[in-house]
Design a protein around this motif. Structure first.
Motif, short mmCIF file in Angstrom:
data_model
loop_
_atom_site.label_atom_id
_atom_site.label_comp_id
_atom_site.label_asym_id
_atom_site.label_seq_id
_atom_site.Cartn_x
_atom_site.Cartn_y
_atom_site.Cartn_z
N UNK A 171 -11.93 -5.13 -12.84
CA UNK A 171 -12.67 -5.83 -11.78
C UNK A 171 -12.06 -5.42 -10.45
N UNK A 172 -12.76 -4.58 -9.71
CA UNK A 172 -12.24 -4.04 -8.46
C UNK A 172 -11.97 -5.13 -7.44
N UNK A 173 -12.55 -6.31 -7.62
CA UNK A 173 -12.30 -7.43 -6.71
C UNK A 173 -10.93 -8.06 -6.92
N UNK A 174 -10.31 -7.79 -8.06
CA UNK A 174 -8.97 -8.31 -8.35
C UNK A 174 -7.93 -7.40 -7.74
N UNK A 175 -6.90 -7.99 -7.18
CA UNK A 175 -5.96 -7.21 -6.38
C UNK A 175 -5.17 -6.19 -7.21
N UNK A 176 -4.80 -6.56 -8.44
CA UNK A 176 -4.06 -5.62 -9.27
C UNK A 176 -4.89 -4.41 -9.64
N UNK A 177 -6.15 -4.64 -9.96
CA UNK A 177 -7.06 -3.53 -10.29
C UNK A 177 -7.27 -2.64 -9.07
N UNK A 178 -7.42 -3.28 -7.90
CA UNK A 178 -7.61 -2.51 -6.68
C UNK A 178 -6.40 -1.64 -6.37
N UNK A 179 -5.21 -2.20 -6.47
CA UNK A 179 -4.01 -1.42 -6.13
C UNK A 179 -3.79 -0.30 -7.13
N UNK A 180 -4.09 -0.55 -8.42
CA UNK A 180 -3.99 0.52 -9.40
C UNK A 180 -5.04 1.59 -9.12
N UNK A 181 -6.24 1.18 -8.74
CA UNK A 181 -7.29 2.10 -8.33
C UNK A 181 -6.84 2.95 -7.15
N UNK A 182 -6.03 2.35 -6.27
CA UNK A 182 -5.51 3.07 -5.10
C UNK A 182 -4.24 3.86 -5.44
N UNK A 183 -3.96 3.98 -6.73
CA UNK A 183 -2.94 4.89 -7.24
C UNK A 183 -1.52 4.36 -7.08
#
Length: 363
Positions: A217-229
Motif C-alpha cells: 500500500x503506497x499510502x503506508x509510510x514503510x511501503x513508500x520508503x521501501x519504494x523510494x529504495x
C-alpha cells in the motif's frame, strides 16, 4: 519483569505518553551528545521534537507515535537514549548517525487516538502528504537520506504469532515496494536484520514473534520508503501475558534495537537469509482479551454462542488509561484463544451486563 534493561527510564511508563512527559527527559540530555530541536508543528501547533546524535556514516531515521496512542516503542527508544546519556554505546555513536522523532503525532498523543487532529491516519498519508506531520516526516527523510528507516508502532492484542496459542508480543515487517511483493536488495537487507532480531528474541519470548502482512500500500509510510529504495523495518509492539501496560514489551523492543544496531556493526546479520525471515509465522487474528464461557442468558443474540468475546477498550480518563471490557464479535471474528478465560458457572448475562464488574468479581 525485565528481560534485559537495567537502565529503564523510570520517569516514563505505562501507555499514555505526550510532550508533557517527554520534554523533561529531553531537557535532561547531555547537549554534547544530543542535538534537540523543534522540527515543526502539528495541526494544533504542538511541538514535534527531533533528536540528532552520533557522528557515523551509517544514517538511521526512526520515528514513533505516528499513531498517537502507540507509545510502547517510544518508551523503548527513550530507554536506549538514557543508556547513551549515561555514557554507554560509544561504538554506536561513532558508527551511526541517528535522527529520531519521538512523537510525530502529538495531537493524537494528547487525546490518545490513532489519528491526528484532522482525523487523518498519518500512516495512510504517505503519498498525498495532506497533513503537516506527514510533510515534516518526508522533509526529514529527504534531508537525512537514511541508510535504514525504523517505523515504530504498537499492534492490538488480537494478534497471534501464527495459528498457535501464542500472542504476538512483537511483530516485524520488511515492507513491500510493489504489488507483486518482490524481494530486492533493499528488502533482503531488512529481512536479514529482522531474522537476527527474531533469533535473539526467541531466547526470551519463544514463539511470540510474528511477521506482519506485507501487502503493498503506497499510502503506508514503510511501503513508500521501501519504494523510494531505503531499507525499512516496521516494529509492531504487541501483547505479552498480563502486560497491558506493555512494560515487558517495552523491554522486548529494547532488546530488538540493541540486537539490530550491534548486528549492523558486526555484520552478523549476514548469517541470516530471506528463508529465515519467511520462517517467522505470520500474524493471525486469533485472540480476544477475555473469553466468557459456561454462562446462561435470555438474550436472543447471545444464545447463538457458547463463548462470548470481550475486548479491553483503552479509555483516557484524567490523564490515565483505563481498560474497559466490552462485547466485541468483530475484531477477531474467528477467535480461538483468550488472554483470559472465565467460567461463569451458569451466571446469567446479557448485552447490558457491566462486564467490568463481572471481571472484578471473577478476578
Amino acid at each position: 519483569m525485565s528481560i534485559f534493561n537495567t537502565n529503564k527510564l523510570s520517569s516514563i511508563s505505562k501507555r499514555y505518553i505526550t510532550n508533557h512527559h517527554l520534554k523533561p527527559f529531553l531537557d535532561s540530555l547531555n547537549q554534547d551528545i544530543f542535538t534537540i530541536t523543534e522540527a515543526g508543528k502539528s495541526v494544533e501547533k504542538k511541538s514535534i521534537y527531533r533528536l540528532d546524535f552520533g557522528k557515523g556514516s551509517f544514517k538511521i531515521l526512526l520515528w514513533s507515535q505516528m499513531h498517537g496512542n502507540e507509545a510502547t516503542t517510544t518508551k523503548a527508544v527513550l530507554d536506549l537514549l538514557n543508556e547513551i546519556n549515561l555514557g554507554k554505546h560509544a561504538d554506536w555513536l561513532s558508527f551511526f548517525s541517528f535522527t529520531f522523532i519521538p512523537i510525530l503525532n502529538p495531537d493524537g498523543a494528547e487525546v490518545y487516538t490513532r489519528v491526528n487532529a484532522n482525523n487523518v491516519d498519518l500512516n495512510r498519508d504517505s503519498k498525498e502528504l495532506t497533513q503537516p506531520e506527514s510533510q515534516l516526516l518526508r522533509a526529514i527523510f529527504e534531508e537525512v537520506q537514511p541508510d535504514l528507516a525504523l517505523n515504530m508502532h504498537d499492534q492490538r492484542t488480537i494478534f497471534s504469532a501464527g495459528s498457535q496459542n501464542n500472542p504476538a508480543t512483537i511483530s516485524f515487517l520488511a515492507p513491500s515496494f510493489n504489488v507483486e511483493r518482490e524481494i530486492n536488495s533493499v528488502r533482503s537487507f531488512a529481512m536479514q536484520l529482522i531474522s537476527k532480531m527474531t533469533n535473539e528474541l526467541e531466547k526470551s519470548i519463544p514463539s511470540k514473534i510474528g511477521r506482519f502482512d506485507d501487502s503493498f500500500n503506497i499510502n503506508c509510510i514503510g511501503d513508500m520508503f521501501t519504494y523510494l529504495n531505503v531499507p525499512t523495518i516496521l516494529f509492531e509492539a504487541g501483547h505479552f501475558p498480563n502486560d497491558y501496560e506493555r512494560e515487558v514489551t517495552r523491554d522486548v523492543v529494547f532488546v530488538s534495537l540493541n540486537t539490530l544496531l550491534n548486528s549492523i556493526i558486526s555484520k552478523d546479520y549476514e548469517n541470516f537469509t530471506i528463508e529465515d525471515y519467511l520462517k517467522t509465522p505470520e500474524n493471525e487474528k486469533n485472540f480476544v482479551d477475555v473469553i466468557l464461557e459456561n454462562f446462561s442468558t435470555n438474550d436472543e443474540e447471545l444464545k447463538k454462542y457458547d463463548k462470548i468475546p470481550l475486548q479491553m477498550k483503552e479509555t483516557l480518563n484524567n490523564h490515565q488509561i483505563s481498560f474497559i471490557p466490552f462485547l466485541d464479535f468483530e475484531s477477531a471474528p474467528n477467535f480461538k484463544y483468550g488472554h483470559r478465560t472465565l467460567n461463569l458457572n451458569r451466571l446469567e448475562i446479557d448485552q447490558e451486563t457491566d462486564f467490568l464488574k463481572l471481571l472484578e468479581k471473577f478476578a
